[in-house]
Design a protein around this motif. Structure first.
Motif, mmCIF file in Angstrom:
data_model
loop_
_atom_site.group_PDB
_atom_site.id
_atom_site.type_symbol
_atom_site.label_atom_id
_atom_site.label_comp_id
_atom_site.label_asym_id
_atom_site.label_seq_id
_atom_site.Cartn_x
_atom_site.Cartn_y
_atom_site.Cartn_z
ATOM 1 N N TYR A 87 14.690 85.766 77.049
ATOM 2 C CA TYR A 87 13.833 85.611 78.145
ATOM 3 C C TYR A 87 12.565 84.516 78.071
ATOM 4 C CZ TYR A 87 15.872 90.296 78.496
ATOM 5 O OH TYR A 87 16.710 91.251 78.542
ATOM 6 N N LEU A 115 8.823 84.472 79.058
ATOM 7 C CA LEU A 115 7.993 85.419 79.422
ATOM 8 C C LEU A 115 6.488 85.007 79.030
ATOM 9 C CD1 LEU A 115 9.546 88.828 78.196
ATOM 10 C CD2 LEU A 115 9.472 87.877 80.378
ATOM 11 N N CYS A 130 6.407 93.237 82.266
ATOM 12 C CA CYS A 130 6.216 91.786 81.709
ATOM 13 C C CYS A 130 5.949 90.655 82.732
ATOM 14 C CB CYS A 130 7.424 91.370 80.987
ATOM 15 S SG CYS A 130 7.782 92.223 79.345
ATOM 16 N N ARG A 131 6.824 90.781 83.847
ATOM 17 C CA ARG A 131 6.621 89.790 85.115
ATOM 18 C C ARG A 131 5.212 89.943 85.571
ATOM 19 N NH1 ARG A 131 9.733 85.778 83.068
ATOM 20 N NH2 ARG A 131 11.867 86.414 82.979
ATOM 21 N N GLU A 184 2.838 88.702 83.511
ATOM 22 C CA GLU A 184 2.866 87.106 83.961
ATOM 23 C C GLU A 184 2.088 86.525 85.233
ATOM 24 O OE1 GLU A 184 6.304 83.940 82.862
ATOM 25 O OE2 GLU A 184 6.964 85.390 84.341
ATOM 26 N N SER A 240 8.568 96.218 92.504
ATOM 27 C CA SER A 240 9.707 94.789 92.287
ATOM 28 C C SER A 240 11.218 95.855 92.539
ATOM 29 C CB SER A 240 9.818 94.077 91.171
ATOM 30 O OG SER A 240 10.737 93.327 91.103
#
Length: 212
Positions: free
Chosen positions: A18, A20, A49-50, A53, A195
């Protein structure tokens, strides 16, 4: 790292890579170790995690604990983003977490990491209750564990603690009820990101006068 991997299942490892928060992260899943759901990278973990970010979250100077670390992907990212992170799960999952931590966290940053066994509802009191951040992804999937999970969250949530919990509210049994009814009985909870069917909640200690 090879000594961490039991020869009985060394041929049943699966790796995924990934990117990240600008960090390359390689996660190895111990598929042959009979870890059940803990040997997978699940959607809510990636969504959390996103979120970090997208929001440019910085954990520098923060004392962080992750519950149900599994493969360790969320906790590892928190370390890479500067946090002093304690990663926890059942005792049989700890070797998988250790393997991935060593593979992704530079030696110069490992002094900011701990890996410990934690059984919800039983031994959370062996841990300090002074964490700034509590992380949890895909913790809410078994209604029989909800009471123990709530006890554990209550222990770690002090006046200044922020908890980031990400759950699949559609495909995990009881998850919608947990977040809509059970969690707000004990905490202030705010939906801050979605999401697909994964939702990120920002959870804090409930103060007198909070209304829902």
């Amino acid at each position: 790292m090879s000594s961490i991997v039991d020869s009985r299942f060394s041929m049943e490892l699966e790796e995924k890579e990934y990117e990240l928060c600008g960090h390359p992260v390689k996660i190895t899943m111990f598929k042959g170790a009979s870890l059940g759901v803990s040997s997978y990278v699940w959607g809510p973990g990636l969504v959390l995690c996103r979120y970090f970010e997208a929001e440019k979250i910085d954990f520098t100077g923060k004392k962080v604990i992750e519950l149900g670390s599994g493969t360790g992907i969320v906790g590892i990212l928190a370390v890479l983003l500067g946090g002093d992170v304690t990663m926890t799960d059942r005792s049989d999952v700890l070797k998988q977490i250790e393997y991935n931590l060593i593979a992704n966290v530079p030696l110069s940053s490992r002094h900011r990491t701990k890996i410990r066994a934690l059984e919800w509802g039983n031994d959370q009191h062996k841990f300090p209750a002074d964490f700034d951040i509590v992380l949890g992804s895909d913790l809410v999937y078994s209604p029989s564990q909800f009471s123990k999970l709530l006890q554990t969250l209550l222990h770690f949530c002090n006046d200044n603690t922020i908890m980031y919990l990400c759950s699949d509210v559609k495909y995990r049994e009881g998850s919608a009820r947990f977040h809509d009814k059970l969690l707000p009985e004990k905490f202030s909870s705010e939906l801050i990101h979605t999401s697909g069917s994964s939702c990120v909640f920002k959870v804090t200690k409930k103060v007198p006068g909070d209304e829902y």
